[in-house]
Design a protein around this motif. Structure first.
Motif, PDB file in Angstrom:
ATOM      1  N   ASP A 139     -10.577 -45.140  24.702  1.00 49.40           N
ATOM      2  CA  ASP A 139     -10.524 -43.740  24.291  1.00 49.40           C
ATOM      3  C   ASP A 139      -9.296 -43.080  24.907  1.00 49.40           C
ATOM      4  O   ASP A 139      -8.982 -43.294  26.086  1.00 49.40           O
ATOM      5  N   LEU A 140      -8.613 -42.255  24.107  1.00 47.59           N
ATOM      6  CA  LEU A 140      -7.387 -41.615  24.565  1.00 47.59           C
ATOM      7  C   LEU A 140      -7.517 -40.107  24.487  1.00 47.59           C
ATOM      8  O   LEU A 140      -8.279 -39.575  23.665  1.00 47.59           O
ATOM      9  N   PRO A 141      -6.778 -39.389  25.325  1.00 48.95           N
ATOM     10  CA  PRO A 141      -6.809 -37.920  25.270  1.00 48.95           C
ATOM     11  C   PRO A 141      -6.094 -37.396  24.028  1.00 48.95           C
ATOM     12  O   PRO A 141      -5.526 -38.164  23.247  1.00 48.95           O
ATOM     13  N   LYS A 142      -6.117 -36.073  23.849  1.00 43.39           N
ATOM     14  CA  LYS A 142      -5.426 -35.454  22.725  1.00 43.39           C
ATOM     15  C   LYS A 142      -3.918 -35.649  22.852  1.00 43.39           C
ATOM     16  O   LYS A 142      -3.409 -35.996  23.909  1.00 43.39           O
ATOM     17  N   GLU A 143      -3.202 -35.358  21.762  1.00 40.67           N
ATOM     18  CA  GLU A 143      -1.767 -35.654  21.696  1.00 40.67           C
ATOM     19  C   GLU A 143      -0.981 -35.041  22.847  1.00 40.67           C
ATOM     20  O   GLU A 143      -0.123 -35.695  23.445  1.00 40.67           O
ATOM     21  N   LYS A 144      -1.248 -33.760  23.174  1.00 39.06           N
ATOM     22  CA  LYS A 144      -0.490 -33.086  24.232  1.00 39.06           C
ATOM     23  C   LYS A 144      -0.672 -33.795  25.562  1.00 39.06           C
ATOM     24  O   LYS A 144       0.287 -33.998  26.312  1.00 39.06           O
ATOM     25  N   ASP A 145      -1.911 -34.171  25.866  1.00 37.51           N
ATOM     26  CA  ASP A 145      -2.175 -34.882  27.121  1.00 37.51           C
ATOM     27  C   ASP A 145      -1.703 -36.328  27.050  1.00 37.51           C
ATOM     28  O   ASP A 145      -1.371 -36.929  28.072  1.00 37.51           O
ATOM     29  N   LEU A 146      -1.671 -36.862  25.829  1.00 35.22           N
ATOM     30  CA  LEU A 146      -1.188 -38.229  25.645  1.00 35.22           C
ATOM     31  C   LEU A 146       0.274 -38.334  26.059  1.00 35.22           C
ATOM     32  O   LEU A 146       0.696 -39.297  26.708  1.00 35.22           O
ATOM     33  N   LYS A 147       1.066 -37.320  25.703  1.00 35.10           N
ATOM     34  CA  LYS A 147       2.475 -37.317  26.066  1.00 35.10           C
ATOM     35  C   LYS A 147       2.662 -37.310  27.578  1.00 35.10           C
ATOM     36  O   LYS A 147       3.588 -37.923  28.102  1.00 35.10           O
ATOM     37  N   LYS A 148       1.772 -36.613  28.270  1.00 34.08           N
ATOM     38  CA  LYS A 148       1.880 -36.532  29.722  1.00 34.08           C
ATOM     39  C   LYS A 148       1.623 -37.884  30.386  1.00 34.08           C
ATOM     40  O   LYS A 148       2.011 -38.101  31.540  1.00 34.08           O
ATOM     41  N   MET A 149       0.990 -38.781  29.653  1.00 39.43           N
ATOM     42  CA  MET A 149       0.762 -40.121  30.195  1.00 39.43           C
ATOM     43  C   MET A 149       2.045 -40.938  30.220  1.00 39.43           C
ATOM     44  O   MET A 149       2.138 -41.916  30.973  1.00 39.43           O
ATOM     45  N   VAL A 150       3.019 -40.545  29.398  1.00 35.15           N
ATOM     46  CA  VAL A 150       4.230 -41.357  29.244  1.00 35.15           C
ATOM     47  C   VAL A 150       5.493 -40.603  29.655  1.00 35.15           C
ATOM     48  O   VAL A 150       6.299 -41.089  30.453  1.00 35.15           O
ATOM     49  N   LEU A 151       5.690 -39.413  29.099  1.00 42.43           N
ATOM     50  CA  LEU A 151       6.935 -38.679  29.320  1.00 42.43           C
ATOM     51  C   LEU A 151       7.033 -38.133  30.736  1.00 42.43           C
ATOM     52  O   LEU A 151       6.039 -37.749  31.342  1.00 42.43           O
ATOM     53  N   ARG A 152       8.265 -38.088  31.253  1.00 43.59           N
ATOM     54  CA  ARG A 152       8.513 -37.612  32.605  1.00 43.59           C
ATOM     55  C   ARG A 152       9.627 -36.569  32.597  1.00 43.59           C
ATOM     56  O   ARG A 152      10.588 -36.663  31.842  1.00 43.59           O
ATOM     57  N   ARG A 153       9.476 -35.574  33.453  1.00 44.85           N
ATOM     58  CA  ARG A 153      10.521 -34.562  33.618  1.00 44.85           C
ATOM     59  C   ARG A 153      11.577 -35.018  34.621  1.00 44.85           C
ATOM     60  O   ARG A 153      12.685 -34.501  34.650  1.00 44.85           O
ATOM     61  N   ALA A 154      11.221 -35.950  35.465  1.00 41.16           N
ATOM     62  CA  ALA A 154      12.153 -36.502  36.462  1.00 41.16           C
ATOM     63  C   ALA A 154      11.684 -37.905  36.804  1.00 41.16           C
ATOM     64  O   ALA A 154      10.486 -38.167  36.902  1.00 41.16           O
ATOM     65  N   ASP A 155      12.631 -38.819  36.971  1.00 51.44           N
ATOM     66  CA  ASP A 155      12.297 -40.192  37.357  1.00 51.44           C
ATOM     67  C   ASP A 155      13.559 -40.891  37.824  1.00 51.44           C
ATOM     68  O   ASP A 155      14.549 -40.238  38.147  1.00 51.44           O
ATOM     69  N   GLY A 156      13.543 -42.215  37.848  1.00 51.99           N
ATOM     70  CA  GLY A 156      14.649 -42.959  38.421  1.00 51.99           C
ATOM     71  C   GLY A 156      15.709 -43.407  37.446  1.00 51.99           C
ATOM     72  O   GLY A 156      16.507 -44.295  37.780  1.00 51.99           O
ATOM     73  N   ALA A 157      15.770 -42.826  36.239  1.00 57.69           N
ATOM     74  CA  ALA A 157      16.796 -43.200  35.266  1.00 57.69           C
ATOM     75  C   ALA A 157      18.071 -42.428  35.580  1.00 57.69           C
ATOM     76  O   ALA A 157      18.180 -41.242  35.290  1.00 57.69           O
ATOM     77  N   VAL A 158      19.046 -43.120  36.156  1.00 54.47           N
ATOM     78  CA  VAL A 158      20.256 -42.453  36.640  1.00 54.47           C
ATOM     79  C   VAL A 158      21.058 -41.831  35.514  1.00 54.47           C
ATOM     80  O   VAL A 158      21.539 -40.692  35.621  1.00 54.47           O
ATOM     81  N   ASP A 159      21.233 -42.549  34.399  1.00 59.83           N
ATOM     82  CA  ASP A 159      22.070 -42.014  33.328  1.00 59.83           C
ATOM     83  C   ASP A 159      21.425 -40.822  32.631  1.00 59.83           C
ATOM     84  O   ASP A 159      22.117 -39.892  32.197  1.00 59.83           O
ATOM     85  N   ILE A 160      20.097 -40.801  32.544  1.00 53.21           N
ATOM     86  CA  ILE A 160      19.424 -39.626  31.984  1.00 53.21           C
ATOM     87  C   ILE A 160      19.564 -38.450  32.941  1.00 53.21           C
ATOM     88  O   ILE A 160      19.809 -37.315  32.531  1.00 53.21           O
ATOM     89  N   ALA A 161      19.417 -38.713  34.241  1.00 51.39           N
ATOM     90  CA  ALA A 161      19.581 -37.660  35.245  1.00 51.39           C
ATOM     91  C   ALA A 161      20.988 -37.089  35.216  1.00 51.39           C
ATOM     92  O   ALA A 161      21.188 -35.885  35.389  1.00 51.39           O
ATOM     93  N   MET A 162      21.967 -37.946  34.991  1.00 46.78           N
ATOM     94  CA  MET A 162      23.358 -37.495  34.964  1.00 46.78           C
ATOM     95  C   MET A 162      23.699 -36.730  33.696  1.00 46.78           C
ATOM     96  O   MET A 162      24.235 -35.618  33.739  1.00 46.78           O
ATOM     97  N   PHE A 163      23.398 -37.347  32.546  1.00 42.83           N
ATOM     98  CA  PHE A 163      23.926 -36.849  31.283  1.00 42.83           C
ATOM     99  C   PHE A 163      22.899 -36.102  30.439  1.00 42.83           C
ATOM    100  O   PHE A 163      23.226 -35.610  29.363  1.00 42.83           O
ATOM    101  N   GLY A 164      21.653 -36.020  30.933  1.00 40.16           N
ATOM    102  CA  GLY A 164      20.639 -35.236  30.258  1.00 40.16           C
ATOM    103  C   GLY A 164      20.104 -35.901  29.004  1.00 40.16           C
ATOM    104  O   GLY A 164      20.554 -36.969  28.582  1.00 40.16           O
ATOM    105  N   ARG A 165      19.106 -35.251  28.411  1.00 38.78           N
ATOM    106  CA  ARG A 165      18.568 -35.723  27.138  1.00 38.78           C
ATOM    107  C   ARG A 165      17.868 -34.577  26.431  1.00 38.78           C
ATOM    108  O   ARG A 165      17.460 -33.593  27.056  1.00 38.78           O
ATOM    109  N   MET A 166      17.755 -34.722  25.123  1.00 43.81           N
ATOM    110  CA  MET A 166      16.986 -33.785  24.315  1.00 43.81           C
ATOM    111  C   MET A 166      15.965 -34.563  23.512  1.00 43.81           C
ATOM    112  O   MET A 166      16.323 -35.495  22.783  1.00 43.81           O
ATOM    113  N   LEU A 167      14.703 -34.199  23.665  1.00 42.40           N
ATOM    114  CA  LEU A 167      13.646 -34.761  22.830  1.00 42.40           C
ATOM    115  C   LEU A 167      13.301 -33.712  21.781  1.00 42.40           C
ATOM    116  O   LEU A 167      12.727 -32.668  22.101  1.00 42.40           O
TER     117      LEU A 167
END
Length: 354
Positions: A139-167
Motif C-alpha cells: 500500500d502506498l500513500p497519496k501522490e503528494k506524500d509519494l513524492k516525499k518518499m523520493v524527491l529531495r530538496r537537498a542531498d549529495g548530488a554535487v552537480d545539482i547543488a552547483m547548477f540547480g534544477r527545475m522540476l
C-alpha cells in the motif's frame, strides 16, 4: 552573511569550434558593437560535469539528467526478478514522480518523460525502492506524500547543488543554483571563418579525378574571458550541510575550469587549451563580473598581455569606485607566477571557512 567565491579566467583557443549553433558554426555575440566568438553557459557547465575531475574526485555524487528513468527502472526490476507483468506499472509509478510520461514514437514505443529530469543518486535509489514496493503490491500513500518518499530538496548530488534544477511538475523540489556560469566571450573582435574540405576515395582509379566528398565547416579562434560566481553558503545548504563535500566540489570545479572545454569538433581541431590566467576572489560583498573590461575590444598585440592588462585595470577601477568586493584573492598567470594547486587550495579553504 553570504560568502562568494568568484573566478575570472582568460584562455586562448586556436582554430576550433567547441560550441556550435543551429547551423553548426561557432556561436557568436555582438559585444560593444564588435563581433565576438562565444561559448554558452550550458555548454560550459556540461563540459564541467563530464570532466575527469568531477568523475574521479566526486564519484558517487554526480546526478543524471535524463528522460529515460522509466527504462532504468524496468531494467532494475528485471534484475531483481520481478515478474514481467508487474514491471510496467511499478516502473511508471516511480518514474512519473519526476514528470509526466509519454510513449516515444521514435524509440520503439519506449516510455519517456516529457521533460528532462535532473536526478540525484539518492533519488534514483529511492525510486528503485519505491518501484520494488509497487511491484510487491504494498500500500502506498497519496501522490503528494509519494513524492516525499523520493524527491529531495537537498542531498549529495554535487552537480545539482552547483547548477540547480527545475522540476516542471513539482516546484517544491526545485534547486537554486549555487554556481553561476557566464557565457564566455572573446576579449577581442573575432569572426567565424569557413573551411572548405574534401575527402578522397582511396579506391579511385588514376583516371578518376576529383574528390569523393566536399564539405564545409565553421571555426574561429580567440582569447575567451570566463566568469564564474559561487554562493558558498547555498552550495553547502544544497548538499544538506555537508561542508567537506562542498569543499571537494569547489576544488574539482577549480581544476576543471582551468583545464576543461566543450568538446564540439574536438577530433577535427584537437583543442585542448589551458587557462593562461585564473584569478579567484573571496568575499562577503555583492559579486561583480569584469566583462566590462572587454566591451571595447582589445586590439593591441600581443592580445593576451593586453587582455590581462584590461582585466586588471577594470578590476582596480571598480574597486576604487565601489570599494573592494573581495577580502582575499589568489592568482595564477602562466609565465608570471602562481600555480593551479594554489588556486584549488584557496577555493577549498574559502568554502571551509564559509
Amino acid at each position: 552573511m553570504t560568502t562568494f567565491l568568484q573566478f575570472h579566467l582568460l584562455t586562448s583557443y586556436g582554430p576550433s569550434n567547441p560550441n556550435r549553433d543551429d547551423q553548426g558554426r561557432p556561436k557568436q555575440a555582438m559585444v560593444g558593437g564588435a563581433p565576438r566568438l562565444r561559448m554558452s553557459s550550458q555548454s560550459l557547465k556540461r563540459a564541467l560535469r563530464e570532466s575527469a575531475f568531477f568523475a574521479l574526485d566526486l564519484q558517487g555524487n554526480i546526478g543524471t539528467r535524463t528522460k529515460r528513468l522509466y527504462a532504468l527502472l524496468v531494467e532494475h526490476l528485471r534484475e531483481k526478478g520481478v515478474p514481467e507483468g508487474d514491471i510496467p506499472k511499478a516502473a511508471e509509478t516511480a518514474a512519473a514522480i519526476f514528470g509526466k510520461l509519454e510513449t516515444s514514437k521514435k524509440d520503439e514505443g519506449a516510455r519517456l518523460a516529457t521533460t528532462l529530469a535532473f536526478i540525484s543518486p539518492q533519488e534514483r535509489k529511492l525510486a528503485e525502492e519505491l518501484a520494488e514496493k509497487v511491484a510487491a503490491g504494498e500500500d502506498l500513500p497519496k501522490e503528494k506524500d509519494l513524492k516525499k518518499m523520493v524527491l529531495r530538496r537537498a542531498d549529495g548530488a554535487v552537480d545539482i547543488a552547483m547548477f540547480g534544477r527545475m522540476l516542471a511538475d513539482d516546484a517544491d523540489f526545485n534547486r537554486d543554483a549555487a554556481v553561476q556560469v557566464a557565457h564566455a566571450i572573446t576579449t577581442h573582435a573575432s569572426q567565424v571563418e569557413e573551411d572548405w574540405y574534401s575527402a578522397v576515395d582511396d579506391l579511385n582509379k588514376a583516371e578518376d579525378t576529383g574528390a569523393g566528398h566536399l564539405g564545409e565547416t565553421g571555426y574561429g579562434s580567440g582569447i575567451y574571458y570566463q566568469y564564474v560566481c559561487i554562493d558558498c553558503d547555498l552550495l553547502i545548504e544544497n548538499l544538506d550541510g555537508d561542508r567537506e563535500l562542498a569543499v571537494r566540489a569547489v576544488e574539482a570545479l577549480a581544476r576543471a575550469l582551468a583545464q576543461t572545454t566543450p568538446r564540439g569538433k574536438q577530433n577535427s581541431f584537437a583543442h585542448h587549451p589551458r587557462a593562461h590566467l585564473v584569478l579567484a576572489e573571496a568575499g562577503r560583498q555583492a559579486p561583480r563580473d569584469l566583462s566590462g573590461a572587454f566591451f571595447a575590444p582589445v586590439k593591441e598585440q600581443p592580445l593576451m598581455a593586453s587582455s590581462v592588462k584590461a582585466l586588471d585595470e577594470t578590476r582596480a577601477a571598480i574597486d576604487q569606485a565601489y570599494g573592494r568586493v573581495w577580502d582575499s584573492d589568489c592568482r595564477m598567470e602562466v609565465g608570471v607566477g602562481g600555480t593551479l594547486d594554489e588556486i584549488v587550495r584557496f577555493a577549498g579553504e574559502t568554502v571551509r571557512a564559509a
